[in-house]
Design an enzyme around this catalytic site. Sequence first.
Site, short mmCIF file in Angstrom:
data_model
loop_
_atom_site.label_atom_id
_atom_site.label_comp_id
_atom_site.label_asym_id
_atom_site.label_seq_id
_atom_site.Cartn_x
_atom_site.Cartn_y
_atom_site.Cartn_z
N LYS A 52 0.85 -1.21 0.00
CA LYS A 52 0.00 0.00 0.00
C LYS A 52 0.88 1.25 0.00
CE LYS A 52 -3.85 -2.41 2.13
NZ LYS A 52 -4.61 -2.78 3.34
N GLN A 96 -4.88 -1.73 9.61
CA GLN A 96 -4.76 -3.05 8.99
C GLN A 96 -5.31 -4.14 9.92
OE1 GLN A 96 -3.78 -3.48 5.84
NE2 GLN A 96 -3.93 -5.69 5.89
N ASP A 119 -11.13 2.39 3.66
CA ASP A 119 -11.37 0.94 3.55
C ASP A 119 -12.86 0.65 3.28
OD1 ASP A 119 -9.22 -0.84 3.74
OD2 ASP A 119 -9.05 -0.59 5.91
N1 GUN Z 1 -6.81 -7.12 6.06
C1 GUN Z 1 -7.02 -7.84 4.94
N2 GUN Z 1 -7.51 -7.04 3.95
C2 GUN Z 1 -7.62 -5.81 4.49
C3 GUN Z 1 -8.05 -4.57 3.96
O1 GUN Z 1 -8.48 -4.43 2.81
N3 GUN Z 1 -8.00 -3.51 4.83
C4 GUN Z 1 -7.57 -3.62 6.09
N4 GUN Z 1 -7.57 -2.53 6.87
N5 GUN Z 1 -7.16 -4.77 6.61
C5 GUN Z 1 -7.18 -5.85 5.80
#
Ligand code: GUN
Length: 292
Positions: A52, A96, A119
């Site tokens: 990211k 996350q 998100d």
């Molecule tokens: N854990 C697995 N996929 C994601 C996601 O798209 N966003 C976040 N914040 N955590 C995750």
Amino acid sequence: MELIDGKKTSKEIREEIAAEVAQIVAAGGKRPHLAAVLVGHDGGSETYVANKVKACEECGFTSTLKRFEDNITEAELLAVVDDLNNDPDVDGFIVQLPLPKHISEEKITEAINPKKDVDGFHPQNVGRMTIGAPAFISATPQGIVDLIQRYKIETKGKHAVVIGRSNIVGRPMSVLLSQKGIDCTVTVCHSRTANMKELCLQADIIIAAIGKPGFVTADMVKPGAVIIDVGTTRVTDPTAERGWRLKGDVDFQNVAPKCSYITPVPGGVGPMTIVSLMKNTLLAGKKAIYKD
Ligand code: GUN
């Protein structure tokens, strides 16, 4: 059979975002700023967050990574969320997941200001998406819709079977596919579905998001179906450099010859998830979803 190339498609979208950011900056505007909060040292989460941050650089965004050990308390993490909610320079942020067991993911998610919830996990964004109002839409389902549309795959009146009902993928996916403009008839299957094979055999489009490697086998697929594989389970592989490789929810080798389109793992849905987060961050920077 045509392979759906998520790597190539995500690169095209990333370049479109970077071009728009360059225009914004040239006109004296501010670069979108994404912050990511990472708790602990889970291997998968480390990789996702690193990807990211890299994607932010490629898009011309500012990024901030806030790391904490897994003994951080829930109250301390809520204070971090509060700081980010109130930081005028941060347009959007993510925490996350998964979080350590002693921290409520629900509480943390609900503490995020919906206007910065890139998100799309906050109940306000989920609710707005469900009624078709402007909302941050969760990145994986949005990325899948973009893939389907960029490959000009017909969805109107088609029967889509979504396997999995998670809040992050299966459930929002089922809502998006049934929306006006996409117009699928949707069936949601899950671990308690009795007649999984029978339902899958009726599907024009299968979205496999159940987290069980190789779950969708060739005998479950109608000839000519479109197969979208969301699975990314790490399976041990002594021949791989890292000792593991990613395996999807679809038995790719045997399913691929039967279908019209299929996403590979890796290189299918995964790269689209990250670029969808970038799209949401750009929308947050432009105040395009919430106007003030
Ligand atoms: N854990 C697995 N996929 C994601 C996601 O798209 N966003 C976040 N914040 N955590 C995750």
